[in-house]
Design a protein around this motif. Sequence first.
Motif, PDB file in Angstrom:
ATOM      1  N   ALA A 681      80.149  52.880 154.269  1.00 35.63           N
ATOM      2  CA  ALA A 681      80.205  52.264 152.944  1.00 35.63           C
ATOM      3  C   ALA A 681      78.892  52.486 152.220  1.00 35.63           C
ATOM      4  O   ALA A 681      77.841  52.709 152.832  1.00 35.63           O
ATOM      5  N   SER A 682      78.964  52.442 150.896  1.00 41.64           N
ATOM      6  CA  SER A 682      77.775  52.479 150.048  1.00 41.64           C
ATOM      7  C   SER A 682      78.062  51.621 148.832  1.00 41.64           C
ATOM      8  O   SER A 682      79.228  51.407 148.479  1.00 41.64           O
ATOM      9  N   PRO A 683      77.015  51.091 148.194  1.00 40.75           N
ATOM     10  CA  PRO A 683      77.241  50.251 147.014  1.00 40.75           C
ATOM     11  C   PRO A 683      77.973  51.047 145.927  1.00 40.75           C
ATOM     12  O   PRO A 683      77.522  52.124 145.543  1.00 40.75           O
ATOM     13  N   GLU A 684      79.090  50.541 145.450  1.00 39.86           N
ATOM     14  CA  GLU A 684      79.882  51.223 144.432  1.00 39.86           C
ATOM     15  C   GLU A 684      80.046  50.295 143.234  1.00 39.86           C
ATOM     16  O   GLU A 684      80.756  49.303 143.299  1.00 39.86           O
ATOM     17  N   VAL A 685      79.358  50.613 142.145  1.00 36.18           N
ATOM     18  CA  VAL A 685      79.520  49.835 140.916  1.00 36.18           C
ATOM     19  C   VAL A 685      79.841  50.779 139.772  1.00 36.18           C
ATOM     20  O   VAL A 685      79.570  51.974 139.830  1.00 36.18           O
ATOM     21  N   MET A 697      77.881  47.752 128.468  1.00 40.17           N
ATOM     22  CA  MET A 697      78.478  46.470 128.089  1.00 40.17           C
ATOM     23  C   MET A 697      78.645  45.554 129.298  1.00 40.17           C
ATOM     24  O   MET A 697      78.201  44.417 129.287  1.00 40.17           O
ATOM     25  N   GLU A 698      79.302  46.044 130.345  1.00 43.22           N
ATOM     26  CA  GLU A 698      79.561  45.225 131.517  1.00 43.22           C
ATOM     27  C   GLU A 698      79.313  46.037 132.788  1.00 43.22           C
ATOM     28  O   GLU A 698      79.371  47.269 132.782  1.00 43.22           O
ATOM     29  N   VAL A 699      79.055  45.325 133.878  1.00 43.09           N
ATOM     30  CA  VAL A 699      78.854  45.946 135.189  1.00 43.09           C
ATOM     31  C   VAL A 699      79.841  45.308 136.150  1.00 43.09           C
ATOM     32  O   VAL A 699      80.011  44.081 136.161  1.00 43.09           O
ATOM     33  N   GLY A 700      80.503  46.136 136.938  1.00 38.69           N
ATOM     34  CA  GLY A 700      81.446  45.598 137.908  1.00 38.69           C
ATOM     35  C   GLY A 700      81.547  46.498 139.124  1.00 38.69           C
ATOM     36  O   GLY A 700      81.066  47.633 139.122  1.00 38.69           O
ATOM     37  N   VAL A 701      82.172  45.995 140.165  1.00 35.12           N
ATOM     38  CA  VAL A 701      82.367  46.767 141.385  1.00 35.12           C
ATOM     39  C   VAL A 701      83.548  47.709 141.189  1.00 35.12           C
ATOM     40  O   VAL A 701      84.576  47.332 140.615  1.00 35.12           O
ATOM     41  N   LYS A 702      83.403  48.943 141.618  1.00 38.19           N
ATOM     42  CA  LYS A 702      84.491  49.906 141.507  1.00 38.19           C
ATOM     43  C   LYS A 702      85.685  49.439 142.334  1.00 38.19           C
ATOM     44  O   LYS A 702      85.523  49.037 143.486  1.00 38.19           O
ATOM     45  N   GLN A 703      86.851  49.520 141.731  1.00 40.68           N
ATOM     46  CA  GLN A 703      88.060  49.167 142.458  1.00 40.68           C
ATOM     47  C   GLN A 703      88.647  50.429 143.083  1.00 40.68           C
ATOM     48  O   GLN A 703      88.820  51.440 142.405  1.00 40.68           O
ATOM     49  N   LEU A 704      88.935  50.354 144.363  1.00 41.43           N
ATOM     50  CA  LEU A 704      89.513  51.493 145.074  1.00 41.43           C
ATOM     51  C   LEU A 704      90.998  51.242 145.316  1.00 41.43           C
ATOM     52  O   LEU A 704      91.423  50.117 145.577  1.00 41.43           O
ATOM     53  N   ARG A 880      72.251  57.552 141.018  1.00 41.59           N
ATOM     54  CA  ARG A 880      71.946  56.149 141.337  1.00 41.59           C
ATOM     55  C   ARG A 880      70.916  55.586 140.373  1.00 41.59           C
ATOM     56  O   ARG A 880      71.009  54.426 139.947  1.00 41.59           O
ATOM     57  N   ALA A 881      69.915  56.409 140.011  1.00 41.75           N
ATOM     58  CA  ALA A 881      68.887  55.947 139.078  1.00 41.75           C
ATOM     59  C   ALA A 881      69.486  55.676 137.701  1.00 41.75           C
ATOM     60  O   ALA A 881      69.071  54.743 137.002  1.00 41.75           O
ATOM     61  N   SER A 882      70.460  56.482 137.301  1.00 44.39           N
ATOM     62  CA  SER A 882      71.125  56.269 136.015  1.00 44.39           C
ATOM     63  C   SER A 882      71.883  54.939 136.030  1.00 44.39           C
ATOM     64  O   SER A 882      71.820  54.166 135.063  1.00 44.39           O
ATOM     65  N   GLN A 916      77.727  42.317 143.669  1.00 44.28           N
ATOM     66  CA  GLN A 916      78.342  42.292 142.342  1.00 44.28           C
ATOM     67  C   GLN A 916      77.772  43.370 141.426  1.00 44.28           C
ATOM     68  O   GLN A 916      78.488  43.931 140.593  1.00 44.28           O
ATOM     69  N   PHE A 917      76.488  43.652 141.590  1.00 39.36           N
ATOM     70  CA  PHE A 917      75.834  44.639 140.735  1.00 39.36           C
ATOM     71  C   PHE A 917      75.356  45.866 141.509  1.00 39.36           C
ATOM     72  O   PHE A 917      74.762  46.777 140.921  1.00 39.36           O
ATOM     73  N   GLY A 918      75.588  45.891 142.828  1.00 43.53           N
ATOM     74  CA  GLY A 918      75.195  47.042 143.630  1.00 43.53           C
ATOM     75  C   GLY A 918      73.706  47.273 143.662  1.00 43.53           C
ATOM     76  O   GLY A 918      73.245  48.411 143.789  1.00 43.53           O
ATOM     77  N   VAL A 919      72.908  46.230 143.531  1.00 45.77           N
ATOM     78  CA  VAL A 919      71.454  46.370 143.488  1.00 45.77           C
ATOM     79  C   VAL A 919      70.823  45.597 144.635  1.00 45.77           C
ATOM     80  O   VAL A 919      71.403  44.641 145.162  1.00 45.77           O
TER      81      VAL A 919
END
Length: 988
Positions: A681-685, A697-704, A880-882, A916-919
């Motif tokens: 797994a890896s952080p997916e936002v 506008m908004e940040v969310g977790v990617k839905q798979l 990731r930096a973006s 929630q924010f992958g950070v």
Amino acid sequence: MASVKRAYNEDLSKRLTLSQKIFVRSRKGKATKIVQEHYLRTDIPCSSQLCPTCALNPPKDSSGTSRPFVLSSDPPSVKSWGPHYLVPDTNIYMKAMDLLEHFAAFYDVIVLQTALDELRNLSLPLYNRLRALTRSQEKRFYVFHNEFRQETFVQRLEGETINDQNDRAIRNACVWYSVHLQEAVAGTGRSAPTILLLSEDKDNIRKSKELGIACATLETYVKELPQADTLLDMIVVEGDEDASGPNRYSYAEYYSTSRIQGGVKEGLLHQGILNINQYNFLEGSVPVAGFERPLLILGRESINRAMHGDVVVIEVLPREQWKQPSTKIVEEETVSKNDNPEDDAQENVVTAQERRVLIEAARQAQHSSAEFRVQPTAKVVGIVKRNWRSYVGHIDASSVPADAANARRQSSVFLIPMNKCIPKIRLRTRQAINLLGKRVLAAVDSWEPTSRYPEGHFVRTLGDIESKDAETEALLLEYDVQYHQFTQTVLDCLPKEGHNWRVPADSSDPLWKGRQDLRELLVCSIDPPGCQDIDDALHARVLPNGNFEVGVHIADVSHFVKPDTAMDNEAASRGTTVYLVDKRIDMLPVLLGTDLCSLKPYVERFAFSAIWEMTPEAEIVNTSFTKSVIRSKEAFSYEQAQLRIDDKSINDDLTQGMRILLKLSKILKQKRMDAGALNLASPEVKVQTESETSDPMEVGVKQLYETNSLVEEFMLLANISVAAKIYDSFPQSAMLRRHAPPPATNFEVLADQLRVCKAMTLRCDSSRALADSLDECVDPDEPYLNTLIRIMATRCMLAAEYFCSGTMTYSEFSHYGLASPIYTHWTSPIRRYADVVAHRQLAAAITYETLHPSLRDKPKLQRICQNINQRHRNAQFAGRASIEYYVGQALKSREIDAEGYVMKVFSNGFIVFVPQFGVEGPIHLRDIGNPEPPCNFDEERYTLIFHKDTDKETRLQMFDRVVVRVETVVEESTGKRKVALRLRKPLV
């Protein structure tokens, strides 16, 4: 000028039209006489638009195509020399490439072959940058092959050094150009431009003046240019020759080359790449073959002027000096914030504060009861290869002199790089005040033993800190992403029809030769929403015998991108497409990537197809590959495909085919898992942006969805099948991808953390054992814990890499994460160059076409692999930096409470990951209370005990769930807006 003509004519009378080099080569006791003939010509043009004679022989590009004369008839003019053409010597290219690339100056430059060849031997990166300038139509850099023109060739004199011969060749070329252009304009009423030699060599300048050649040093010339202050800051800083004396400190000198070579050969010294700890700038590590753990490098003295990414030579310290990694967060800005950029003389290499950190690390090593924490410790004794590049950062306002606004003199200031692993860089600049609040690009020039910090020079500003354009360009530069526009030479390789190109309607057309017509198949693509560069499409149907036919159809990029063309070379250099939140940096021109190659719906496209016959149990009966023509029936997003599959009221053939694909993909995945494949797994936002401005506008977790796995499984199957085919056909040169098994020591810390904090066992003797134990790491009260552990396990892995099959044994081919004995990348040729190579090799393997010689060249393929490995990693970092930047912007001026998990514990703080924010980010004890609360750090239990706000004791341990306040701040150390975390309360 009469003296110039006289010297030129005297020297010309001594010249031959043919030169021979004779030498003897000895091999296996036999001597062979080698004769190299050097043919000289008189038709190599000067390329000046002022010259009617050379217009009969226009210059040609690498393909032999004539191109317009490069040097302008109206070149730039300065006060001292009037209109002029520049002729830099080699040292100018070595120290002033940033200047030469600047848009404000340095046009109409004659690049002599002598200097170009010398530069290639000294620095291949600088050579490539100069070559890029010669391809620029705007800058007008012309390569003059002086060593092949009769009048400008020079023989090496007896007793003359190669360097002196090269300098003489450059002077002679300047003389020839002066005479030649004077003769060209004779009778026209015009004056010939001055041929201005740029050099820093005093002896070369003296001899040039004796010949009547106009010459200048770089600084003298730049002072006459517009924007002189900006350009002068870009001149490379030379080392301080007077930096000595009893009050000067000094790093240890590096070992001599002979001592290093002997030491490495005897195993006394070791070589590897230095990695600086992002949480402790005084700590580095070097992975070395033969050691189970990376060698630890502690402190400035031991790091000894090496920088993150340098290839270093290290010497292992005696065992009694081995230490364990520091348990403190140590940031450079807190340790060295009072350093004066103007004065090194009052400093020591190691400050008292830094010394305390090192002493504490030594005490920890003495009192640690866990043997695995102590690592072999070493010091840097030499540099094999510097990883210096241009660095992005901002000017430390506290380092700017108070009188900088009124003074026109140069002053020293600190540039603080965006990358925390890079030390401060001392710059000399006349525009310190104007650079405050800007993103600045700078280059490192030197790091003398007597300097606490590296010396560098200003290159240019990118814009205001936090502005979208400046921050995006900053991350592209920081991760060495090639984002320049495609040159006209590359664009000339595209089909002349442009967007009007079509698959020929007549199947007897030569372009159809060897292709199978698959247009009637019910093919569709499934991709992320908004995808334009569609690499792959799929189909499935029931066969009369009850088995299934399954096809993976890939964009036929190799039809449009031919080997050894300008477009192919550009794609090989870029290596991969880079995906940022708001844009895409393409590997191929957009005409191909989003149109002619893209498998868009409802249009016919060339494809390369892998087709299997499968049983209902997903057993492969047979496999075939073919070039094809397809017509995709639909382009779905993952969500759209899932909804269609799940909708029981839709039962058309296309939907039924998708259901077959989903059913088979689940069986294929289970087979991989049973074989020991890892589910990591890896952080997916995802960042939702405004459609017109791209503002977040908004940040969310990617839905798979299940359809994500559907596509993944068939792409894996295609890649494995192709890998086996091309290796069978080309066992010495197949383009493959491997994932080496990680050393067991990589998991020691994580295994101990799980044992101590969660009473869980992590087994890593095989991928199957690791996969099974990860499945068992479940806490019913903490549903996210298993994902967190998988993220941490992923970081213990080695990176997968491309390689040429002939460079390794078959047992080394395996892909650990996929539990596959062989693997390649073939399914994404629009965005990965490795896939383009695999396409060409597969086409040859099925006898569609012959294999290009370059694809049998093992050394060349290995160089390609090294480049695309680096480009692939950089693309991931840039992406990731973006996301990090846009998350910061989306949360700007907002404060949100969110759940997080403790990922690492230090003695003065801890690291928290917020799903929630992958950070993830540090929380310092100093930020929890004022003054910093007293604490008790139990290293063996991974526990930090402290008092927050009240006298009530707070206990935090690895994997604990906490509530944190998420906000954004402009980080003082990097100038970046980053997510900052503050502890609200633990949830234990």
